[in-house]
Design a protein around this motif. Sequence first.
Motif, PDB file in Angstrom:
ATOM      1  N   VAL A 197       0.840  -1.204   0.000  1.00 62.03           N
ATOM      2  CA  VAL A 197       0.000   0.000   0.000  1.00 62.03           C
ATOM      3  C   VAL A 197       0.874   1.253   0.000  1.00 62.03           C
ATOM      4  O   VAL A 197       0.629   2.202  -0.767  1.00 62.03           O
ATOM      5  CB  VAL A 197      -0.954  -0.005   1.206  1.00 62.03           C
ATOM      6  CG1 VAL A 197      -1.652   1.346   1.347  1.00 62.03           C
ATOM      7  CG2 VAL A 197      -1.991  -1.116   1.072  1.00 62.03           C
ATOM      8  N   PRO A 255      -4.803  -3.460   4.828  1.00 64.97           N
ATOM      9  CA  PRO A 255      -4.350  -3.501   3.423  1.00 64.97           C
ATOM     10  C   PRO A 255      -5.302  -4.289   2.525  1.00 64.97           C
ATOM     11  O   PRO A 255      -5.503  -3.920   1.362  1.00 64.97           O
ATOM     12  CB  PRO A 255      -2.980  -4.198   3.520  1.00 64.97           C
ATOM     13  CG  PRO A 255      -2.551  -4.040   4.929  1.00 64.97           C
ATOM     14  CD  PRO A 255      -3.805  -4.050   5.736  1.00 64.97           C
ATOM     15  N   SER A 264      -7.221  -2.515  -0.530  1.00 66.70           N
ATOM     16  CA  SER A 264      -6.862  -3.047  -1.853  1.00 66.70           C
ATOM     17  C   SER A 264      -8.097  -3.517  -2.602  1.00 66.70           C
ATOM     18  O   SER A 264      -8.174  -3.397  -3.829  1.00 66.70           O
ATOM     19  CB  SER A 264      -5.872  -4.209  -1.700  1.00 66.70           C
ATOM     20  OG  SER A 264      -4.668  -3.766  -1.118  1.00 66.70           O
ATOM     21  N   ILE A 316      -6.289   1.977  -5.894  1.00 64.41           N
ATOM     22  CA  ILE A 316      -5.235   1.080  -5.423  1.00 64.41           C
ATOM     23  C   ILE A 316      -5.349  -0.276  -6.104  1.00 64.41           C
ATOM     24  O   ILE A 316      -4.346  -0.871  -6.533  1.00 64.41           O
ATOM     25  CB  ILE A 316      -5.309   0.931  -3.889  1.00 64.41           C
ATOM     26  CG1 ILE A 316      -4.950   2.261  -3.217  1.00 64.41           C
ATOM     27  CG2 ILE A 316      -4.365  -0.170  -3.409  1.00 64.41           C
ATOM     28  CD1 ILE A 316      -5.029   2.223  -1.714  1.00 64.41           C
ATOM     29  N   ARG A 317      -6.575  -0.779  -6.229  1.00 63.92           N
ATOM     30  CA  ARG A 317      -6.781  -2.076  -6.876  1.00 63.92           C
ATOM     31  C   ARG A 317      -6.291  -2.048  -8.320  1.00 63.92           C
ATOM     32  O   ARG A 317      -5.611  -2.975  -8.774  1.00 63.92           O
ATOM     33  CB  ARG A 317      -8.260  -2.444  -6.824  1.00 63.92           C
ATOM     34  CG  ARG A 317      -8.547  -3.849  -7.360  1.00 63.92           C
ATOM     35  CD  ARG A 317      -9.996  -4.251  -7.142  1.00 63.92           C
ATOM     36  NE  ARG A 317     -10.923  -3.440  -7.903  1.00 63.92           N
ATOM     37  CZ  ARG A 317     -11.757  -2.551  -7.375  1.00 63.92           C
ATOM     38  NH1 ARG A 317     -11.779  -2.362  -6.068  1.00 63.92           N
ATOM     39  NH2 ARG A 317     -12.586  -1.849  -8.146  1.00 63.92           N
ATOM     40  N   VAL A 331      -2.441  -2.018  -8.344  1.00 63.64           N
ATOM     41  CA  VAL A 331      -1.873  -3.314  -7.982  1.00 63.64           C
ATOM     42  C   VAL A 331      -1.958  -4.276  -9.155  1.00 63.64           C
ATOM     43  O   VAL A 331      -0.990  -4.962  -9.501  1.00 63.64           O
ATOM     44  CB  VAL A 331      -2.593  -3.903  -6.751  1.00 63.64           C
ATOM     45  CG1 VAL A 331      -2.163  -5.352  -6.520  1.00 63.64           C
ATOM     46  CG2 VAL A 331      -2.275  -3.072  -5.513  1.00 63.64           C
TER      47      VAL A 331
END
Length: 318
Positions: A47, A291, A295, A301-302, A305
């Motif tokens: 993160v 996290p 996430s 953020i997803r 990633v």
Amino acid sequence: MSPISILNVSSSRFSLTGFPGLEVHYLWISIPFSSIYAMVFLGNCMVLHVIRTEPSLHQPMFYLLAMLGLTDLCMGLSTMYTVLGVLWGIIHEISLDSCIAQSYFIHGLSFVESSVLLAMAFDRYIAICNPLRYSSILTNDKIMKIAVAILCRSSLLIPPVIIRLKFLNYCRPHILSHSFCLHQDLIRMACSDIRFNSIYGLALVISNLLLDAVLILISYIMILYAVLAIASREERIKSLQTCVSHICAVSVFYIPIIGLTMVHRFGKHLSPLVHVLMGNIYILFPPLMNPIIYSIKTQQIRRRVFKGRGNLLLSRVA
């Protein structure tokens, strides 16, 4: 207290408690605990890395999320040595000085996390109730001031009660209730006057954890009131969805605290194993789950990633 007695107290050692009755299974129990700590470190580092390297995430909400991740990372570091040390058979005791230091970090980081969650609730309140002024109210300078205020509030209020632990006389059996040190555990073994620690400690809990919880609740009442005033059903749902991650983070932080408090207060008849289990949930559950929550629930953020994983796979194929 004479210098000799102070020296004797300072050299005291305390026995760490793992899982009573399950000592022969410690090696097997250490496997899930080692995995949990690995997930805590990898998840929170991921993160922090995503927020640092993705320019689109350089926003107030994600700066606060980075503070939350850093706090969870430090919480894991503060307890890993004793928790895994007991399970691996490396350590069985801890010195008074180390115990006091560990209790300072555990309680201090808990207050930091509570304060960060309150700041995140304020962020959501501004974003939903006053969106046009969001960027002018929550500037980078304001976030920096909030971060400094959180650190000062959490680190400067605790030393008086923690430092006093150094000068208490511990005449009861030096057996801790957990594989880490807590303030309430140490004063339970003291024969000295602990009124200051009890009253000041209670005041800290009320002025930090309880006050933050009340203010978070008030902020969500105001958010709900503002959302219900929105005419469009789709907009109402969209506004509430931006709060889901934070509500989950608040839940995984406060529910273990409430559970541990209830067990300590009303569960004296329960097995020591229950106390140990609740203590470990209080320490490890928030750093493990935050996290995962952010996430899954935070689209930016997803996406970052998955993008990073895709680039990694392409580089391997190439």
